[in-house]
Design an enzyme around this catalytic site. Structure first.
Site, PDB file in Angstrom:
ATOM      1  N   TYR A  12      -5.986   4.540 -12.538  1.00 34.57           N
ATOM      2  CA  TYR A  12      -6.441   4.893 -13.903  1.00 34.57           C
ATOM      3  C   TYR A  12      -5.408   6.087 -14.614  1.00 34.57           C
ATOM      4  O   TYR A  12      -5.600   6.273 -15.541  1.00 34.57           O
ATOM      5  CB  TYR A  12      -7.910   5.425 -13.924  1.00 34.57           C
ATOM      6  CG  TYR A  12      -9.193   4.523 -13.579  1.00 34.57           C
ATOM      7  CD1 TYR A  12      -8.524   2.989 -13.314  1.00 34.57           C
ATOM      8  CD2 TYR A  12     -10.205   5.137 -13.354  1.00 34.57           C
ATOM      9  CE1 TYR A  12      -9.740   2.352 -13.070  1.00 34.57           C
ATOM     10  CE2 TYR A  12     -11.291   4.030 -12.725  1.00 34.57           C
ATOM     11  CZ  TYR A  12     -11.079   2.936 -12.582  1.00 34.57           C
ATOM     12  OH  TYR A  12     -12.143   2.006 -12.286  1.00 34.57           O
ATOM     13  N   ASP A  47     -16.633   8.485 -11.762  1.00 36.05           N
ATOM     14  CA  ASP A  47     -15.843   7.441 -11.037  1.00 36.05           C
ATOM     15  C   ASP A  47     -14.398   7.351 -11.530  1.00 36.05           C
ATOM     16  O   ASP A  47     -14.224   7.089 -12.658  1.00 36.05           O
ATOM     17  CB  ASP A  47     -16.602   6.124 -11.329  1.00 36.05           C
ATOM     18  CG  ASP A  47     -16.024   4.926 -10.750  1.00 36.05           C
ATOM     19  OD1 ASP A  47     -16.457   4.681  -9.382  1.00 36.05           O
ATOM     20  OD2 ASP A  47     -15.172   4.505 -11.064  1.00 36.05           O
ATOM     21  N   HIS A  80     -10.038  -0.594  -3.774  1.00 34.22           N
ATOM     22  CA  HIS A  80     -10.164  -0.916  -5.055  1.00 34.22           C
ATOM     23  C   HIS A  80     -10.355  -2.647  -5.513  1.00 34.22           C
ATOM     24  O   HIS A  80     -11.084  -2.980  -6.274  1.00 34.22           O
ATOM     25  CB  HIS A  80      -8.889  -0.557  -6.099  1.00 34.22           C
ATOM     26  CG  HIS A  80      -9.346  -0.499  -7.459  1.00 34.22           C
ATOM     27  ND1 HIS A  80      -8.666   0.603  -8.294  1.00 34.22           N
ATOM     28  CD2 HIS A  80     -10.152  -0.968  -8.390  1.00 34.22           C
ATOM     29  CE1 HIS A  80      -9.264   0.594  -9.649  1.00 34.22           C
ATOM     30  NE2 HIS A  80     -10.019  -0.393  -9.547  1.00 34.22           N
ATOM     31  N   LYS A 138     -10.367   5.327  -5.741  1.00 35.74           N
ATOM     32  CA  LYS A 138     -10.071   3.980  -4.995  1.00 35.74           C
ATOM     33  C   LYS A 138      -8.814   4.070  -4.635  1.00 35.74           C
ATOM     34  O   LYS A 138      -7.687   4.458  -5.537  1.00 35.74           O
ATOM     35  CB  LYS A 138     -10.632   2.934  -6.067  1.00 35.74           C
ATOM     36  CG  LYS A 138     -11.706   3.278  -6.682  1.00 35.74           C
ATOM     37  CD  LYS A 138     -12.168   2.139  -7.343  1.00 35.74           C
ATOM     38  CE  LYS A 138     -13.194   2.565  -8.559  1.00 35.74           C
ATOM     39  NZ  LYS A 138     -13.096   3.327  -9.729  1.00 35.74           N
TER      40      LYS A 138
END
Ligand code: A2P
Length: 279
Positions: free
Chosen positions: A49, A44, A107, A74
């Site tokens: 990120y 994930d 998200h 996301k």
């Protein structure tokens, strides 16, 4: 590891590896390689990120058939809206070095506290995901951090019901009202921070119960998610912990002990609420 089955029949490995805050190239590559070696097939990530390029590289090096992997990403808050979401998705594919995703999520919802046109904005983003799904660029689509008041207007305009809602979920923050709503609408709930970012490790009831079952508190939290029908996404960068978090087949939490955890009186959320976040 077993699978959950989404409303469209897509199978999703029942424990996924969370990768938030792991953005150092060497660490990402080592973590992903170790996780694959241990047996994780569900990774994930998210564009925010800032590790998709490294994950892409690590997965290429791992030599596992792409079709045996389940990769989630996301669309970030600054990419909401139809055209921007479409562009963000292509960038994500590019960074992950793949030509499709297994799951793509919104998200965070645009929230009424921040945007007058929040419902329209969520609708536009959602329609982009629906089109990506229809174009077979993604095998399943969903949302993240949506509460009921974000989901209700979305369901009114949706041609495809979200298949997943990924929310913060651990014994210290159970969000039962969201979980029950999602289950009633056939959306799989995924748990981010299923270990409460480590805060669960010092909860006396969990420490005692884990000792009784001869497991760690991390394993107890992962199993508790699974037994509640929620898919855990524990994060770690340490091979021994990756292994521990995935090794939960050898015990079952009794119904009475599930009840104890499900009624713990504590409020231990991260404080990242969808209508209050400032990002
Ligand atoms: P580390 O990456 O150093 O292992 P959550 O998944 O709830 O967000 O929690 C993640 C945090 O818990 C990270 O700080 C991670 O640190 C730590 N962690 C993950 N698995 C374990 C484990 N089995 N035992 C102890 N700490 C863990």
């Amino acid at each position: 590891m077993d699978n959950f089955v989404l409303q469209n029949g897509v199978e999703i490995p029942s424990i996924g590896l969370g990768t938030w805050e792991n953005r150092d190239e060497k660490s990402v590559i080592e973590t992903i390689s170790a996780a694959i070696e241990i047996g994780y097939r569900h990774i994930d990530t998210a564009s925010v990120y800032a590790n998709e390029k490294f994950i892409g590289k690590a997965l290429k090096n791992a030599g596992v058939d792409r079709h045996k992997l389940f990769i989630t990403s996301k669309v970030w808050n600054t990419e909401r809206g139809y055209a921007k979401t479409m562009r963000a998705f292509e960038q994500t594919l590019n960074d992950l070095q793949t030509d499709y995703l297994d799951l793509y999520l919104v998200h965070w919802p645009a929230s009424p506290s921040k945007y007058e046109n929040w419902a329209e904005l969520n609708a536009e983003t959602w329609h982009a995901l629906e089109d990506l799904y229809k174009m077979q660029k993604v095998r399943s689509i969903g949302v993240s951090n949506f509460w009921i008041h974000h989901l209700e207007p979305l369901l009114k305009i949706a041609n495809i019901i979200p298949m997943v809602n990924q929310i913060e979920y651990h014994p210290g923050y159970r969000q039962n009202y969201v979980v029950d709503y999602c289950k009633a609408h056939n959306m799989l709930v995924e748990a981010w921070s299923p270990l409460g970012r480590g805060k669960m490790f010092s909860v006396p009831e969990l420490v005692q119960m884990a000792a009784k079952y001869g497991v760690t508190v991390a394993q107890l939290c992962v199993k508790w998610c699974l037994q509640n029908g929620v898919l855990p996404l524990p994060k770690s960068t340490k091979p021994a912990r990756l292994k521990e978090n995935a090794d939960v087949d050898g015990f079952t939490i009794s119904a009475a002990d599930m009840q104890v955890i499900n009624s713990l009186q504590m409020e231990s959320s991260s404080g990242q609420f969808p209508d209050e976040i400032d990002f």
